[in-house]
Design a protein around this motif. Structure first.
Motif, PDB file in Angstrom:
ATOM      1  N   SER A 182      56.949  55.551  60.850  1.00  0.00           N
ATOM      2  CA  SER A 182      58.226  54.827  60.843  1.00  0.00           C
ATOM      3  C   SER A 182      58.863  54.781  62.225  1.00  0.00           C
ATOM      4  O   SER A 182      59.938  54.190  62.390  1.00  0.00           O
ATOM      5  N   GLY A 183      58.240  55.432  63.211  1.00  0.00           N
ATOM      6  CA  GLY A 183      58.733  55.360  64.576  1.00  0.00           C
ATOM      7  C   GLY A 183      59.567  56.536  65.062  1.00  0.00           C
ATOM      8  O   GLY A 183      60.070  56.516  66.188  1.00  0.00           O
ATOM      9  N   ARG A 184      59.746  57.531  64.230  1.00  0.00           N
ATOM     10  CA  ARG A 184      60.486  58.708  64.694  1.00  0.00           C
ATOM     11  C   ARG A 184      59.627  59.490  65.670  1.00  0.00           C
ATOM     12  O   ARG A 184      58.441  59.694  65.432  1.00  0.00           O
ATOM     13  N   THR A 185      60.259  59.946  66.730  1.00  0.00           N
ATOM     14  CA  THR A 185      59.522  60.614  67.791  1.00  0.00           C
ATOM     15  C   THR A 185      60.023  62.039  68.010  1.00  0.00           C
ATOM     16  O   THR A 185      61.159  62.385  67.688  1.00  0.00           O
ATOM     17  N   ASN A 186      59.150  62.851  68.563  1.00  0.00           N
ATOM     18  CA  ASN A 186      59.550  64.168  69.039  1.00  0.00           C
ATOM     19  C   ASN A 186      58.762  64.456  70.304  1.00  0.00           C
ATOM     20  O   ASN A 186      57.671  63.913  70.500  1.00  0.00           O
ATOM     21  N   TYR A 187      59.344  65.279  71.169  1.00  0.00           N
ATOM     22  CA  TYR A 187      58.753  65.559  72.470  1.00  0.00           C
ATOM     23  C   TYR A 187      58.717  67.056  72.747  1.00  0.00           C
ATOM     24  O   TYR A 187      59.557  67.815  72.250  1.00  0.00           O
ATOM     25  N   GLY A 188      57.760  67.441  73.579  1.00  0.00           N
ATOM     26  CA  GLY A 188      57.723  68.812  74.037  1.00  0.00           C
ATOM     27  C   GLY A 188      58.901  69.107  74.951  1.00  0.00           C
ATOM     28  O   GLY A 188      59.552  68.193  75.472  1.00  0.00           O
ATOM     29  N   ASP A 189      59.159  70.371  75.139  1.00  0.00           N
ATOM     30  CA  ASP A 189      60.303  70.796  75.928  1.00  0.00           C
ATOM     31  C   ASP A 189      60.267  70.186  77.327  1.00  0.00           C
ATOM     32  O   ASP A 189      59.280  70.305  78.055  1.00  0.00           O
ATOM     33  N   GLY A 190      61.367  69.523  77.687  1.00  0.00           N
ATOM     34  CA  GLY A 190      61.519  69.020  79.034  1.00  0.00           C
ATOM     35  C   GLY A 190      60.773  67.739  79.364  1.00  0.00           C
ATOM     36  O   GLY A 190      60.798  67.282  80.507  1.00  0.00           O
ATOM     37  N   LEU A 191      60.097  67.148  78.363  1.00  0.00           N
ATOM     38  CA  LEU A 191      59.277  65.970  78.660  1.00  0.00           C
ATOM     39  C   LEU A 191      59.962  64.650  78.321  1.00  0.00           C
ATOM     40  O   LEU A 191      59.607  63.603  78.867  1.00  0.00           O
ATOM     41  N   LYS A 192      60.910  64.706  77.405  1.00  0.00           N
ATOM     42  CA  LYS A 192      61.616  63.475  77.061  1.00  0.00           C
ATOM     43  C   LYS A 192      62.379  62.985  78.284  1.00  0.00           C
ATOM     44  O   LYS A 192      63.051  63.753  78.953  1.00  0.00           O
ATOM     45  N   GLY A 193      62.245  61.705  78.548  1.00  0.00           N
ATOM     46  CA  GLY A 193      62.860  61.141  79.742  1.00  0.00           C
ATOM     47  C   GLY A 193      61.818  60.766  80.769  1.00  0.00           C
ATOM     48  O   GLY A 193      61.925  59.726  81.423  1.00  0.00           O
ATOM     49  N   ARG A 194      60.783  61.602  80.912  1.00  0.00           N
ATOM     50  CA  ARG A 194      59.674  61.238  81.783  1.00  0.00           C
ATOM     51  C   ARG A 194      58.533  60.615  80.997  1.00  0.00           C
ATOM     52  O   ARG A 194      57.829  59.739  81.497  1.00  0.00           O
ATOM     53  N   PHE A 195      58.338  61.099  79.765  1.00  0.00           N
ATOM     54  CA  PHE A 195      57.243  60.615  78.929  1.00  0.00           C
ATOM     55  C   PHE A 195      57.812  59.813  77.767  1.00  0.00           C
ATOM     56  O   PHE A 195      58.854  60.175  77.214  1.00  0.00           O
ATOM     57  N   THR A 196      57.112  58.770  77.390  1.00  0.00           N
ATOM     58  CA  THR A 196      57.516  57.950  76.259  1.00  0.00           C
ATOM     59  C   THR A 196      56.313  57.663  75.376  1.00  0.00           C
ATOM     60  O   THR A 196      55.295  57.158  75.868  1.00  0.00           O
TER      61      THR A 196
END
Length: 119
Positions: free
Chosen positions: A54-68
């Motif tokens: 459905s498009g919900r995302t989660n990111y590892g610590d400190g990676l959101k913003g640099r990785f998409t």
């Protein structure tokens, strides 16, 4: 029954960008979750990013913003756009998928693609 193939890894200078792709093929009824993990030498495998159908995302610590992370459900493909890469991002990046076979889900992994950030 399900194969995952990653592509897009390579050598990049610090501050550069890479886009990884992972395509799933085989007997696929539905893919619930797709994600990227990475493992650097001497370290445990860690979550980079994940995305549900459905498009919900989660990111590892400190990676959101640099990785998409993004996904094309019609192509059973997940992408990872990596910007502002740092030497500490150097690792083997693995794609994973949680595939539903009827009411049972199975985890599948790709063989990995090397990402090296170095000048």
């Amino acid at each position: 029954q399900v194969q995952l193939v990653e592509s897009g890894g390579g050598l990049v200078q610090p501050g550069g960008s890479l886009r990884l792709s992972c395509a799933a093929s085989g007997r696929i009824f539905s893919i619930d979750y797709m994600g990227w993990y990475r493992q650097a030498p001497g370290k445990q495998r860690e979550l980079v990013a994940g995305i549900t159908d459905s498009g919900r995302t989660n990111y590892g610590d400190g990676l959101k913003g640099r990785f998409t992370i993004s996904r094309d459900n019609a192509k059973n493909t997940v992408y990872l756009q990596m910007n502002s890469l740092k030497p500490e991002d150097t690792a083997v990046y693995f794609c994973c998928a949680v595939v539903l076979h009827g009411s049972i889900s199975y985890d599948y992994w790709g063989p990995g693609t090397q990402v090296t950030v170095s000048s």
